[in-house]
Design a protein around this motif. Sequence first.
Motif, mmCIF file in Angstrom:
data_model
loop_
_atom_site.group_PDB
_atom_site.id
_atom_site.type_symbol
_atom_site.label_atom_id
_atom_site.label_comp_id
_atom_site.label_asym_id
_atom_site.label_seq_id
_atom_site.Cartn_x
_atom_site.Cartn_y
_atom_site.Cartn_z
ATOM 1 N N PHE A 233 0.829 -1.196 0.000
ATOM 2 C CA PHE A 233 0.000 0.000 0.000
ATOM 3 C C PHE A 233 0.866 1.249 0.000
ATOM 4 N N LEU A 234 0.412 2.256 -0.721
ATOM 5 C CA LEU A 234 1.067 3.554 -0.738
ATOM 6 C C LEU A 234 0.021 4.607 -1.038
ATOM 7 N N TYR A 235 0.355 5.849 -0.704
ATOM 8 C CA TYR A 235 -0.562 6.957 -0.971
ATOM 9 C C TYR A 235 -0.216 7.582 -2.320
ATOM 10 N N VAL A 236 -1.239 7.862 -3.109
ATOM 11 C CA VAL A 236 -1.034 8.438 -4.437
ATOM 12 C C VAL A 236 -2.115 9.475 -4.693
ATOM 13 N N ARG A 237 -1.875 10.305 -5.673
ATOM 14 C CA ARG A 237 -2.912 11.183 -6.230
ATOM 15 C C ARG A 237 -2.532 11.520 -7.665
ATOM 16 N N ARG A 238 -3.527 11.873 -8.442
ATOM 17 C CA ARG A 238 -3.269 12.290 -9.814
ATOM 18 C C ARG A 238 -2.741 13.718 -9.813
ATOM 19 N N ASP A 239 -1.791 13.961 -10.682
ATOM 20 C CA ASP A 239 -1.213 15.301 -10.769
ATOM 21 C C ASP A 239 -2.311 16.309 -11.110
ATOM 22 N N GLY A 240 -2.392 17.381 -10.329
ATOM 23 C CA GLY A 240 -3.411 18.393 -10.580
ATOM 24 C C GLY A 240 -4.712 18.157 -9.848
ATOM 25 N N GLU A 241 -4.868 17.013 -9.170
ATOM 26 C CA GLU A 241 -6.072 16.720 -8.398
ATOM 27 C C GLU A 241 -5.738 16.695 -6.913
ATOM 28 N N ASP A 242 -6.683 17.172 -6.098
ATOM 29 C CA ASP A 242 -6.468 17.186 -4.647
ATOM 30 C C ASP A 242 -6.820 15.857 -3.994
ATOM 31 N N GLN A 243 -7.700 15.083 -4.632
ATOM 32 C CA GLN A 243 -8.136 13.817 -4.053
ATOM 33 C C GLN A 243 -6.958 12.848 -3.919
ATOM 34 N N THR A 244 -6.785 12.299 -2.724
ATOM 35 C CA THR A 244 -5.718 11.320 -2.481
ATOM 36 C C THR A 244 -6.330 9.932 -2.341
ATOM 37 N N TRP A 245 -5.487 8.939 -2.544
ATOM 38 C CA TRP A 245 -5.951 7.555 -2.517
ATOM 39 C C TRP A 245 -4.947 6.680 -1.776
ATOM 40 N N LEU A 246 -5.485 5.703 -1.084
ATOM 41 C CA LEU A 246 -4.668 4.592 -0.622
ATOM 42 C C LEU A 246 -4.687 3.575 -1.752
ATOM 43 N N ALA A 247 -3.524 3.354 -2.352
ATOM 44 C CA ALA A 247 -3.442 2.479 -3.520
ATOM 45 C C ALA A 247 -2.705 1.200 -3.165
ATOM 46 N N ARG A 248 -2.978 0.171 -3.943
ATOM 47 C CA ARG A 248 -2.280 -1.109 -3.756
ATOM 48 C C ARG A 248 -1.619 -1.506 -5.068
ATOM 49 N N GLY A 249 -0.330 -1.829 -4.983
ATOM 50 C CA GLY A 249 0.382 -2.236 -6.183
ATOM 51 C C GLY A 249 1.865 -2.382 -5.926
ATOM 52 N N SER A 250 2.620 -2.520 -7.009
ATOM 53 C CA SER A 250 4.068 -2.695 -6.924
ATOM 54 C C SER A 250 4.726 -1.919 -8.048
ATOM 55 N N ILE A 251 5.287 -0.759 -7.716
ATOM 56 C CA ILE A 251 6.043 0.036 -8.681
ATOM 57 C C ILE A 251 7.331 0.491 -8.021
ATOM 58 N N SER A 252 8.390 0.590 -8.797
ATOM 59 C CA SER A 252 9.675 1.031 -8.262
ATOM 60 C C SER A 252 9.663 2.546 -8.112
ATOM 61 N N LEU A 253 10.138 3.021 -6.956
ATOM 62 C CA LEU A 253 10.263 4.454 -6.708
ATOM 63 C C LEU A 253 11.717 4.809 -6.420
ATOM 64 N N ASP A 254 12.641 4.067 -7.024
ATOM 65 C CA ASP A 254 14.065 4.280 -6.802
ATOM 66 C C ASP A 254 14.489 5.621 -7.380
ATOM 67 N N LYS A 255 15.110 6.461 -6.536
ATOM 68 C CA LYS A 255 15.499 7.812 -6.949
ATOM 69 C C LYS A 255 16.950 7.897 -7.409
ATOM 70 N N ASP A 256 17.684 6.790 -7.352
ATOM 71 C CA ASP A 256 19.096 6.779 -7.731
ATOM 72 C C ASP A 256 19.215 6.320 -9.183
ATOM 73 N N VAL A 257 19.680 7.221 -10.053
ATOM 74 C CA VAL A 257 19.736 6.903 -11.478
ATOM 75 C C VAL A 257 20.638 5.706 -11.743
ATOM 76 N N ALA A 258 21.698 5.519 -10.961
ATOM 77 C CA ALA A 258 22.621 4.397 -11.187
ATOM 78 C C ALA A 258 21.933 3.055 -10.996
ATOM 79 N N ASN A 259 20.911 3.007 -10.163
ATOM 80 C CA ASN A 259 20.215 1.748 -9.924
ATOM 81 C C ASN A 259 19.291 1.353 -11.076
#
Length: 371
Positions: free
Chosen positions: A174-200
């Motif tokens: 679970f993670l919190y997400v929202r669409r860009d430009g929208e105020d509504q937030t969501w508790l979402a379920r899924g698996s996506i990489s959020l790695d911020k290190d370009v070398a990885n």
Amino acid sequence: MAKIQDTLRAPGPLRNLLLLAAVTLFFVVAAAIVLATQREATSVRFDPVLFFPDLNEKVGQATRLVYTTGQGMQGTANITIERDDEGVWRVLQREGYPARVDRVRKTILGLTELEAFEPRTSNPEWHRNLGLLEPENLGRAVRVQLLDKDGNEIAGLLAGEIVESTADLQGRGFLYVRRDGEDQTWLARGSISLDKDVANWLDPTVVTLPQERIARVTLWSISENPAILSRSSPDHPNFVVENLPVGSVSRGAPVVNASATAFASFEFLDAVPVDSIIFNNPPVAEIVTFDGLKLTLTMAGANTGMWAKIVASADRSMIAEDADTSALDAEITEINEQMGDWAYKLEQNLGLRLTQTIGGLTRPVTEPTAP
């Protein structure tokens, strides 16, 4: 029970107290029933749905994956991964170095399967608390965008805080997400990489050199005091120092083997165009296999900032005159095409072992051995 009935029949303070308790209990139960009924009547049941319901039909158009992260007062930083005309995903921030295909595919698949599990606040004042404030506004959110060849957004979201210890057997958490430009937030379920290190995001697949193939390693090969480490056959477990200085002996198989077999576990930390690194009077290591492959590593830097360029060639002294070298020639071509334009940042221990000196591998005969 009989005692309670007797007390209720007899007038007095105790009788009044029991009646008061009974009346109070009745109203408490009634209030609880009313409250539960109201909640059930006013609550909205939400069944999880796909966050991007039409993405599966458009995902074939995706040619660019963009991550935008906040860098505080320095602004934002992007990781841009683009698919070329041959279908290879490349990292633009590393001059087109091939990207990790498994991570790219996992992220795109994760976007198609991401579920809006439960609506949360639409109050923008709470965005920061959920990690959903835009990176441009000093926020911690990671903007993830999937674009087509014309730069049109196929899917995009702001990803915020990850709910710890919620991953299931399929790796979905679970993670919190929202669409860009929208105020509504969501508790979402899924698996996506959020790695911020370009070398990885760089493809870690490079030359694979099993330890059994290595016959000889020469450290500081173009210096006046090289260290030549070799063994007689692939079955022999230990390397020896061929050019022992007079009056010296080896510091032992563990020390020598560590340098001789270091490249067998080669992993790099980063990659940049080879022309961006200055190789000035560098240490050079040469690795030769029993079947005639020769890898020349030219290094620059020191400690945690050591880089190497790698060139493959053939060592004809290891090849019989009538041997078929077609497989070896193909391997050399493949390595040079893959690695020839790049310099690789070495893991610290690997760099230290490939720059070990003859003095570090030997000791004077009179020097006592370690207990």
